[in-house]
Enzyme design. Structure first.
Site, PDB file in Angstrom:
ATOM      1  N   LYS A 110      11.248  39.342 -43.811  1.00 16.36           N
ATOM      2  CA  LYS A 110      10.777  38.369 -42.822  1.00 16.36           C
ATOM      3  C   LYS A 110       9.502  37.668 -43.271  1.00 16.36           C
ATOM      4  CE  LYS A 110      12.921  40.146 -38.623  1.00 16.36           C
ATOM      5  NZ  LYS A 110      12.721  40.576 -37.236  1.00 16.36           N
ATOM      6  N   LYS A 191      24.622  40.702 -43.794  1.00 11.81           N
ATOM      7  CA  LYS A 191      25.047  41.164 -42.476  1.00 11.81           C
ATOM      8  C   LYS A 191      25.026  40.005 -41.469  1.00 11.81           C
ATOM      9  CE  LYS A 191      20.768  42.492 -40.409  1.00 11.81           C
ATOM     10  NZ  LYS A 191      20.184  43.090 -39.261  1.00 11.81           N
ATOM     11  N   LYS A 194      21.337  37.248 -36.022  1.00 11.32           N
ATOM     12  CA  LYS A 194      20.937  36.246 -35.035  1.00 11.32           C
ATOM     13  C   LYS A 194      20.212  35.105 -35.691  1.00 11.32           C
ATOM     14  CE  LYS A 194      20.057  39.445 -31.227  1.00 11.32           C
ATOM     15  NZ  LYS A 194      19.033  40.374 -30.717  1.00 11.32           N
TER      16      LYS A 194
HETATM   17  P1  AMP Z   1      18.766  42.726 -33.539  1.00 13.51           P
HETATM   18  O1  AMP Z   1      19.875  41.722 -33.530  1.00 13.51           O
HETATM   19  O2  AMP Z   1      18.067  42.758 -34.849  1.00 13.51           O
HETATM   20  O3  AMP Z   1      17.869  42.660 -32.344  1.00 13.51           O
HETATM   21  O4  AMP Z   1      19.488  44.151 -33.465  1.00 13.51           O
HETATM   22  C1  AMP Z   1      19.877  44.792 -32.277  1.00 13.51           C
HETATM   23  C2  AMP Z   1      20.765  45.974 -32.610  1.00 13.51           C
HETATM   24  O5  AMP Z   1      22.016  45.531 -33.169  1.00 13.51           O
HETATM   25  C3  AMP Z   1      20.150  46.940 -33.630  1.00 13.51           C
HETATM   26  O6  AMP Z   1      20.553  48.262 -33.319  1.00 13.51           O
HETATM   27  C4  AMP Z   1      20.789  46.494 -34.925  1.00 13.51           C
HETATM   28  O7  AMP Z   1      20.839  47.514 -35.888  1.00 13.51           O
HETATM   29  C5  AMP Z   1      22.200  46.105 -34.460  1.00 13.51           C
HETATM   30  N1  AMP Z   1      22.760  45.082 -35.346  1.00 13.51           N
HETATM   31  C6  AMP Z   1      22.225  43.860 -35.623  1.00 13.51           C
HETATM   32  N2  AMP Z   1      23.016  43.186 -36.475  1.00 13.51           N
HETATM   33  C7  AMP Z   1      24.081  43.990 -36.764  1.00 13.51           C
HETATM   34  C8  AMP Z   1      25.244  43.857 -37.584  1.00 13.51           C
HETATM   35  N3  AMP Z   1      25.493  42.755 -38.295  1.00 13.51           N
HETATM   36  N4  AMP Z   1      26.106  44.887 -37.619  1.00 13.51           N
HETATM   37  C9  AMP Z   1      25.887  46.014 -36.898  1.00 13.51           C
HETATM   38  N5  AMP Z   1      24.814  46.201 -36.102  1.00 13.51           N
HETATM   39  C10 AMP Z   1      23.909  45.214 -36.030  1.00 13.51           C
END
Ligand code: AMP
Ligand code: TRP
Length: 326
Positions: A110, A191, A194
């Site tokens: 980041k 991966k 968002k």
């Molecule tokens: P975030 O989108 O970074 O706020 O992540 C929220 C939750 O979703 C966290 O537990 C991440 O590890 C999970 N997460 C985010 N992106 C992925 C992805 N592509 N595959 C699986 N889990 C994800």
């Protein structure tokens, strides 16, 4: 068993969040004492528009409920409603070192390419550790990308307990097998995220049916035309098979048997319909919750009260261990 997890309110939640995190949450709430938080303080580590942040915070809370988190069983709340998170983050920040925070790969990613990096972005994992340790959580369901932050949380808990006397429970990460790493639809080496610039790389939980169908149609595939699960030779198709299996409940071998030789076209068309069908009930419930926000606001107020009642004694213990007057 006490479970804590959080999701950031910014950007749009996608099927990676659903399969990697939220599905685990709905499963765990049947057998553990669970807290699920919308981590809006974490969102401030990058610049935010206040009105958008407020709306996104409510939207994320609505998505938790729409995806099946039951506020009668789980405590659902907004991080900034419980002041103890920021307070404990300061105290833990005095235990964490510059070196270990600088080694966090998410920070390095980041921070890369920015001319100015805030202290908040650097300290992000300390706030996350505070979220977890405040509630004496024993288990933390997250996607694979949070593994390193969980290790840091454990290190900080062990270090604090050793230096100042027992206060914290050392938590364990719960990283699901399938779904822990849903990949981008445009590049199976990355991966689904968002923050990726190209919205075609992810399926958002609030994408309408036509958008979903178009994104699946445009998803990259591998060379050849065989629908086969092979993470190395066919990473794009393997990712689509995982998504299909997790959303439809059908095992991957059954999907391989049905679509193996019929080419990518029919496979993608049926996958599109499976995703649309899985998202439809979530979107309906989300719409109801946002249209009449009184219920949601009451759930969050009650959640904040319950969370604060758990956090306050822990914060008192920590203050006492450190010699801060009560
Ligand atoms: P975030 O989108 O970074 O706020 O992540 C929220 C939750 O979703 C966290 O537990 C991440 O590890 C999970 N997460 C985010 N992106 C992925 C992805 N592509 N595959 C699986 N889990 C994800
Ligand atoms: N850092 C997590 C993410 O990006 C979100 C998060 C904040 C979190 N605090 C947490 C996850 C506590 C689990 C527990 O996904």
């Amino acid at each position: 068993m006490r479970v804590f997890s959080g999701i950031q309110p910014t950007g749009r939640a996608h099927i990676g969040n659903l399969l990697g995190a939220i599905h685990q949450f709905t499963d765990l709430q049947n057998r553990a004492d669970c807290l699920f938080c919308v981590v809006n303080l974490h969102a401030l580590t990058l610049p935010q528009d206040p009105a958008a942040l407020r709306a996104d915070t409510l939207q994320m809370a609505a998505l938790y409920l729409a995806c099946g988190i039951d506020p009668r069983r789980s405590t659902v709340f907004v991080q900034s409603h419980v002041a103890a998170h920021a307070e404990l983050a300061w105290l833990l920040g005095c235990e964490a070192t510059y070196g270990e925070l600088g080694r966090m790969t998410q920070f390095k990613d980041k921070a890369a390419g920015r001319d100015s990096v805030s202290l908040g972005l650097f300290a992000y994992p300390v706030l996350m550790a505070a979220d977890i340790l405040l509630y004496a959580a024993t288990h933390v369901p997250v996607g694979d990308d949070q593994r390193q932050h969980l290790e840091l949380t454990r290190d900080l808990a062990v270090r604090f307990n050793a230096r100042h006397g027992e206060a914290f429970v050392v938590p364990e990460a719960l990283i699901g097998q399938a779904g822990a790493r849903v990949m981008s639809l445009q590049n199976p080496a990355e991966k689904m995220s968002k923050s990726a610039a190209d919205p075609a790389s992810r399926i958002e939980l609030l994408d309408g049916p036509d958008t979903v169908r178009a994104k699946i149609r445009r998803a990259v595939t591998d060379s050849g035309r065989e629908v086969r699960y092979d993470r190395t030779a066919k990473p794009a198709v393997a990712n689509l098979l995982e998504i299909f299996s997790l959303l439809s409940g059908e095992a991957i071998p059954a999907l391989e048997a049905r679509y193996g030789d019929s080419g990518y076209g029919r496979f993608k068309q049926d996958l599109g319909e499976a995703v649309v069908a899985a998202l439809d009930p979530i979107q309906r419930r989300h719409e109801e919750l946002i249209r009449a926000p009184d219920h949601l606001e009451a759930v969050l107020a009650d959640g904040a009260r319950r969370a604060a009642a758990l956090a306050d004694p822990m914060l008192r213990t920590v203050n006492e261990r450190l010699g801060l007057p009560g």
